[in-house]
Scaffold this motif. Structure first.
Motif, short mmCIF file in Angstrom:
data_model
loop_
_atom_site.label_atom_id
_atom_site.label_comp_id
_atom_site.label_asym_id
_atom_site.label_seq_id
_atom_site.Cartn_x
_atom_site.Cartn_y
_atom_site.Cartn_z
N TYR A 1 0.88 -1.27 -0.05
CA TYR A 1 -0.18 0.02 0.09
C TYR A 1 0.88 0.95 -0.02
CZ TYR A 1 -4.07 -2.98 1.73
OH TYR A 1 -4.90 -3.87 1.84
N ASP A 2 0.82 2.17 -0.88
CA ASP A 2 1.40 3.19 -0.91
C ASP A 2 1.14 4.45 0.11
OD1 ASP A 2 3.34 5.18 -2.00
OD2 ASP A 2 2.00 5.96 -3.60
N MET A 3 1.94 4.80 0.93
CA MET A 3 1.85 5.75 2.01
C MET A 3 2.94 6.94 1.56
SD MET A 3 -0.50 4.52 4.12
CE MET A 3 -0.30 5.32 5.61
N THR A 4 3.35 7.02 0.62
CA THR A 4 4.39 8.20 0.12
C THR A 4 3.83 9.54 0.68
OG1 THR A 4 5.33 6.84 -1.66
CG2 THR A 4 6.03 9.12 -1.60
N LEU A 5 2.83 9.81 0.32
CA LEU A 5 2.53 11.40 0.43
C LEU A 5 2.31 11.63 2.02
CD1 LEU A 5 0.12 12.14 -2.52
CD2 LEU A 5 2.52 12.64 -2.44
N ILE A 6 2.73 12.76 2.69
CA ILE A 6 2.56 13.32 3.86
C ILE A 6 1.02 13.43 3.99
CG2 ILE A 6 3.05 15.11 5.58
CD1 ILE A 6 5.24 13.36 4.92
N GLY A 7 0.58 12.66 5.21
CA GLY A 7 -1.00 12.93 5.44
C GLY A 7 -1.85 11.67 4.92
N ALA A 8 -0.91 10.70 4.10
CA ALA A 8 -1.60 9.71 3.59
C ALA A 8 -2.16 8.76 4.80
CB ALA A 8 -0.85 8.89 2.73
N LYS A 9 -3.27 8.35 4.62
CA LYS A 9 -4.05 7.66 5.83
C LYS A 9 -4.55 6.29 5.15
CE LYS A 9 -5.69 11.50 8.87
NZ LYS A 9 -6.70 12.35 9.21
N ARG A 10 -4.50 5.21 6.08
CA ARG A 10 -5.23 4.15 5.75
C ARG A 10 -5.52 3.38 7.00
NH1 ARG A 10 -4.83 1.89 0.64
NH2 ARG A 10 -5.99 -0.07 0.68
N LEU A 11 -6.87 2.78 6.86
CA LEU A 11 -7.26 2.14 8.02
C LEU A 11 -7.01 0.71 7.69
CD1 LEU A 11 -8.98 1.99 10.74
CD2 LEU A 11 -11.03 1.61 9.07
N VAL A 12 -6.12 -0.15 8.62
CA VAL A 12 -5.88 -1.48 8.24
C VAL A 12 -6.19 -2.27 9.49
CG1 VAL A 12 -3.76 -2.70 7.95
CG2 VAL A 12 -3.72 -0.36 6.99
N PRO A 13 -7.26 -3.28 9.08
CA PRO A 13 -7.57 -4.09 10.38
C PRO A 13 -6.63 -5.20 10.40
CG PRO A 13 -8.88 -4.73 8.23
CD PRO A 13 -7.71 -3.58 8.08
N LEU A 14 -5.94 -5.41 11.60
CA LEU A 14 -4.99 -6.46 11.86
C LEU A 14 -5.63 -7.60 12.68
CD1 LEU A 14 -1.65 -4.52 12.43
CD2 LEU A 14 -2.30 -5.61 10.41
N ILE A 15 -5.50 -8.76 12.38
CA ILE A 15 -5.86 -9.90 13.30
C ILE A 15 -4.68 -10.56 13.73
CG2 ILE A 15 -8.14 -9.87 12.18
CD1 ILE A 15 -7.05 -12.21 10.77
N SER A 16 -4.90 -11.45 14.63
CA SER A 16 -3.71 -12.32 15.21
C SER A 16 -3.28 -13.04 14.28
CB SER A 16 -4.70 -13.40 16.16
OG SER A 16 -3.37 -14.15 16.75
N GLY A 17 -1.83 -12.95 14.23
CA GLY A 17 -1.00 -13.74 13.45
C GLY A 17 -0.60 -12.83 11.90
N LYS A 18 -0.91 -11.82 11.82
CA LYS A 18 -0.61 -10.80 10.92
C LYS A 18 0.38 -9.90 11.27
CE LYS A 18 -4.20 -11.25 7.94
NZ LYS A 18 -4.78 -11.00 6.47
N GLN A 19 1.20 -9.69 10.30
CA GLN A 19 2.49 -8.94 10.57
C GLN A 19 2.26 -7.45 9.68
OE1 GLN A 19 5.10 -9.65 12.46
NE2 GLN A 19 4.73 -11.46 13.10
N LEU A 20 2.62 -6.43 10.21
CA LEU A 20 2.64 -5.12 9.55
C LEU A 20 4.28 -4.69 9.37
CD1 LEU A 20 1.44 -2.42 8.54
CD2 LEU A 20 1.91 -1.56 10.83
#
Length: 101
Positions: free
Chosen positions: A60-79
């Protein structure tokens, strides 16, 4: 999650950001994150048989300052975050308790 500029003296707020990406993975035992392909299409099948669509979000591209993303993380997942920008910072907020009041 939101992209911001790190609060360091050498990091100017008006800078042009370099590439910054995040990725969500269901990790396998002894997985080497440095060898992850940039595209899911280039990934080999997982040894545990879980389909890639369920195990790897791809970048997921997060390059721009202020870029936002809602990312649901569940057990066993890595960011995983990768950036060539020494002044990029990710602000991560735990929203799991919102709405439980």
């Amino acid at each position: 999650m939101e992209t911001t500029t790190a609060s360091r003296p050498e990091c100017e707020r008006n800078r042009i950001p370099d590439k910054t990406e995040i990725r969500i993975l269901l990790s396998e035992s002894f997985q080497n994150f440095e060898t992850l392909p940039d595209k899911i299409e280039d990934a080999k099948p997982r040894e545990d048989g879980i389909p890639l669509k369920q195990a790897d979000s791809g970048p997921y591209d997060m390059t721009l300052i202020g870029a936002k993303r809602l990312v649901p993380l569940i057990s066993g997942k890595q960011l995983i975050a990768r950036s060539s920008d020494g002044c990029a910072a990710l602000k991560i907020t735990d929203r799991s308790d919102e709405g439980k009041k």
